[in-house]
Write a protein that holds these residues in place. Structure first.
Motif, short mmCIF file in Angstrom:
data_model
loop_
_atom_site.label_atom_id
_atom_site.label_comp_id
_atom_site.label_asym_id
_atom_site.label_seq_id
_atom_site.Cartn_x
_atom_site.Cartn_y
_atom_site.Cartn_z
N GLU A 100 0.83 -1.19 0.00
CA GLU A 100 0.00 0.00 0.00
C GLU A 100 0.88 1.25 0.00
N GLU A 137 -0.42 7.26 0.02
CA GLU A 137 -1.65 7.92 -0.40
C GLU A 137 -2.84 6.96 -0.38
N ASP A 138 -2.59 5.65 -0.56
CA ASP A 138 -3.67 4.66 -0.46
C ASP A 138 -4.19 4.59 0.98
N ARG A 178 -6.35 7.68 1.54
CA ARG A 178 -7.65 7.52 0.87
C ARG A 178 -8.57 6.59 1.68
N LEU A 238 -9.78 8.41 4.87
CA LEU A 238 -10.78 9.43 4.58
C LEU A 238 -12.11 8.82 4.15
N ALA A 239 -12.06 7.71 3.40
CA ALA A 239 -13.30 7.03 3.02
C ALA A 239 -14.02 6.48 4.24
N LYS A 267 -15.76 14.97 0.66
CA LYS A 267 -14.62 15.56 -0.05
C LYS A 267 -14.60 15.08 -1.49
N THR A 268 -14.39 16.01 -2.38
CA THR A 268 -14.11 15.70 -3.78
C THR A 268 -12.64 16.05 -3.99
N PHE A 269 -11.85 15.07 -4.37
CA PHE A 269 -10.41 15.26 -4.45
C PHE A 269 -9.98 15.73 -5.84
N PHE A 327 -3.68 14.13 -5.07
CA PHE A 327 -2.92 13.60 -3.93
C PHE A 327 -1.46 13.72 -4.31
N CYS A 346 -3.47 16.18 0.18
CA CYS A 346 -4.58 16.09 -0.76
C CYS A 346 -5.36 17.39 -0.70
#
Length: 186
Positions: free
Chosen positions: A66, A69-70, A73, A76-77, A124-126, A129, A142
């Motif tokens: 991983e 940044e994974d 993500r 945050l999800a 959030k709309t990214f 990153f 991000c």
């Protein structure tokens, strides 16, 4: 036209090797100013019995499949879904977070309590990153836009944000947040 050659003990996955090639290319571009198309990276692999340090054969070091940044993500999800148990899985002991106008917080329950007076929910709309590897940690930044609802149910969208994370040992250790929520709050 930089050429980078790296010797590795055989055993790393293709995903890890490709991430290494991308990061070496990015670093070389940043330091030397070469265009990515001019940077060549060769990974040479040796069998474990064909390598020794201190007279002893070695196995390859454990590498995370991983990317930093994974991890961000996924965290945050989980937070957006309010799956605090899943979000906690991504945090190190001693995790610290700071939001605009907040004290430093160390628990997700403190964050939920603090934010409940500010908004009902936020998504959030990214846009991007970006990852920077340091000596003992990685930094992931991000940015994008927030949408959600204020405490009275009125919706908002297109509010800028930037999140900065520090990752050590594949766990989030710090989160700093900047956004324009206060400028648009009714």
């Amino acid at each position: 036209m930089p050429v980078i050659q790296v010797s590795l003990i055989r055993g790393y996955s293709s995903k890890v090797k490709q991430r290494l090639c991308r990061r070496l290319t990015d670093t070389t571009r940043g330091v030397l100013g070469a265009v990515p198309e001019a940077i060549t990276v060769f990974l040479h692999e040796v069998e474990t019995d064909g390598y020794a340090r201190g007279g002893h054969t070695r196995a390859p070091a454990a590498a995370s499949e991983e990317a930093p940044e994974d991890r961000v993500r996924a965290y945050l999800a989980a937070m957006e879904a309010r799956d605090l148990e899943a979000a906690e899985h991504h945090l190190s002991d001693g995790f610290v977070m700071a939001f605009p106008g907040s004290p430093e917080m160390t628990s997700l329950s403190d964050l939920i309590a603090w934010s409940s007076e500010r908004y009902r929910f936020v998504r959030k709309t990214f846009q991007a990153f970006e990852t920077c590897d340091k000596e003992d940690h990685s930094v992931v930044i991000c940015h994008g836009h927030l949408s959600g609802a204020w405490p009275d149910g009125t919706t908002f969208d297109s509010i800028r944000f930037i999140d900065r994370f520090e990752i050590r040992n594949n766990r989030l250790t710090r989160q700093d947040v900047w956004n324009d929520l206060a400028l648009t709050r009714p």
